[in-house]
Design a protein around this motif. Structure first.
Motif, PDB file in Angstrom:
ATOM      1  N   ARG A  10       0.812  -1.223   0.000  1.00 13.60           N
ATOM      2  CA  ARG A  10       0.000   0.000   0.000  1.00 13.60           C
ATOM      3  C   ARG A  10       0.836   1.259   0.000  1.00 13.60           C
ATOM      4  N   VAL A  20       2.122  -6.374  -9.198  1.00 13.74           N
ATOM      5  CA  VAL A  20       1.241  -6.276 -10.357  1.00 13.74           C
ATOM      6  C   VAL A  20       1.848  -7.016 -11.546  1.00 13.74           C
ATOM      7  N   ILE A  70      -1.524   0.602 -15.225  1.00 14.63           N
ATOM      8  CA  ILE A  70      -2.118  -0.514 -14.483  1.00 14.63           C
ATOM      9  C   ILE A  70      -1.803  -0.380 -12.988  1.00 14.63           C
ATOM     10  N   ALA A  71      -0.518  -0.471 -12.635  1.00 16.28           N
ATOM     11  CA  ALA A  71      -0.140  -0.478 -11.219  1.00 16.28           C
ATOM     12  C   ALA A  71      -0.457   0.845 -10.521  1.00 16.28           C
ATOM     13  N   ALA A  74      -4.237   1.333 -10.041  1.00 14.36           N
ATOM     14  CA  ALA A  74      -4.730   0.438  -8.991  1.00 14.36           C
ATOM     15  C   ALA A  74      -4.255   0.891  -7.616  1.00 14.36           C
ATOM     16  N   TRP A  75      -3.004   1.327  -7.523  1.00 13.68           N
ATOM     17  CA  TRP A  75      -2.423   1.801  -6.257  1.00 13.68           C
ATOM     18  C   TRP A  75      -3.167   3.041  -5.774  1.00 13.68           C
ATOM     19  N   LEU A  77      -6.291   4.115  -6.633  1.00 18.98           N
ATOM     20  CA  LEU A  77      -7.678   3.826  -6.288  1.00 18.98           C
ATOM     21  C   LEU A  77      -7.795   2.917  -5.069  1.00 18.98           C
ATOM     22  N   GLY A  78      -6.809   2.076  -4.856  1.00 19.98           N
ATOM     23  CA  GLY A  78      -6.818   1.243  -3.657  1.00 19.98           C
ATOM     24  C   GLY A  78      -6.626   2.053  -2.389  1.00 19.98           C
ATOM     25  N   HIS A  99      -7.147  -1.790 -19.661  1.00 16.74           N
ATOM     26  CA  HIS A  99      -8.303  -1.830 -18.767  1.00 16.74           C
ATOM     27  C   HIS A  99      -8.545  -3.252 -18.266  1.00 16.74           C
ATOM     28  N   PHE A 102      -5.929  -4.057 -15.717  1.00 21.02           N
ATOM     29  CA  PHE A 102      -6.168  -3.314 -14.481  1.00 21.02           C
ATOM     30  C   PHE A 102      -7.241  -3.999 -13.636  1.00 21.02           C
ATOM     31  N   ARG A 103      -8.308  -4.417 -14.288  1.00 18.08           N
ATOM     32  CA  ARG A 103      -9.419  -5.039 -13.554  1.00 18.08           C
ATOM     33  C   ARG A 103      -9.001  -6.391 -13.020  1.00 18.08           C
TER      34      ARG A 103
END
Length: 103
Positions: A10, A20, A70-71, A74-75, A77-78, A99, A102-103
């Motif tokens: 995180r 990832v 991608i990473a 995701a990082w 939004l996480g 996309h 990413f999903r």
């Protein structure tokens, strides 16, 4: 996954990028290099609000798309699901592939 590893993923973007890569490119070896740390550093600067724009010029197959599209997405939004992100590509097919990964 233990709590320490979750905390590292995180908070340390290069570690998250490695995770990832292992997920989206299963079976391929991950070869960490200084340029991944450089990309992550600049993306951290965006996250902290130090810069608003970033252009990354690197040769193909240097993990730009995995790191950024991608990473990093995701990082971000996480850590903050309220953020809004637009990922743009030269091709609709490539954007759809990013996309999907990413999903």
């Amino acid at each position: 996954m233990d709590r320490i590893l979750q905390a590292v993923l995180r908070s340390v973007l290069p570690s998250f990028i490695r995770k990832v890569f292992a997920t989206v490119s299963q079976g391929e070896p991950y070869l960490h290099n200084w340029h991944i740390d450089a990309i992550a550093h600049q993306l951290d600067r965006i996250d902290r609000g130090e810069i608003r724009r970033l252009l990354i010029n690197q040769p193909p197959r240097s993990l730009k798309s995995i790191c950024v599209s991608i990473a990093y997405v995701a990082w971000l939004l996480g850590r903050d699901p309220t953020r809004r992100v637009i990922v743009v590509s030269y091709s609709i097919d490539f954007a759809a592939e990013l996309h999907r990964q990413f999903r």
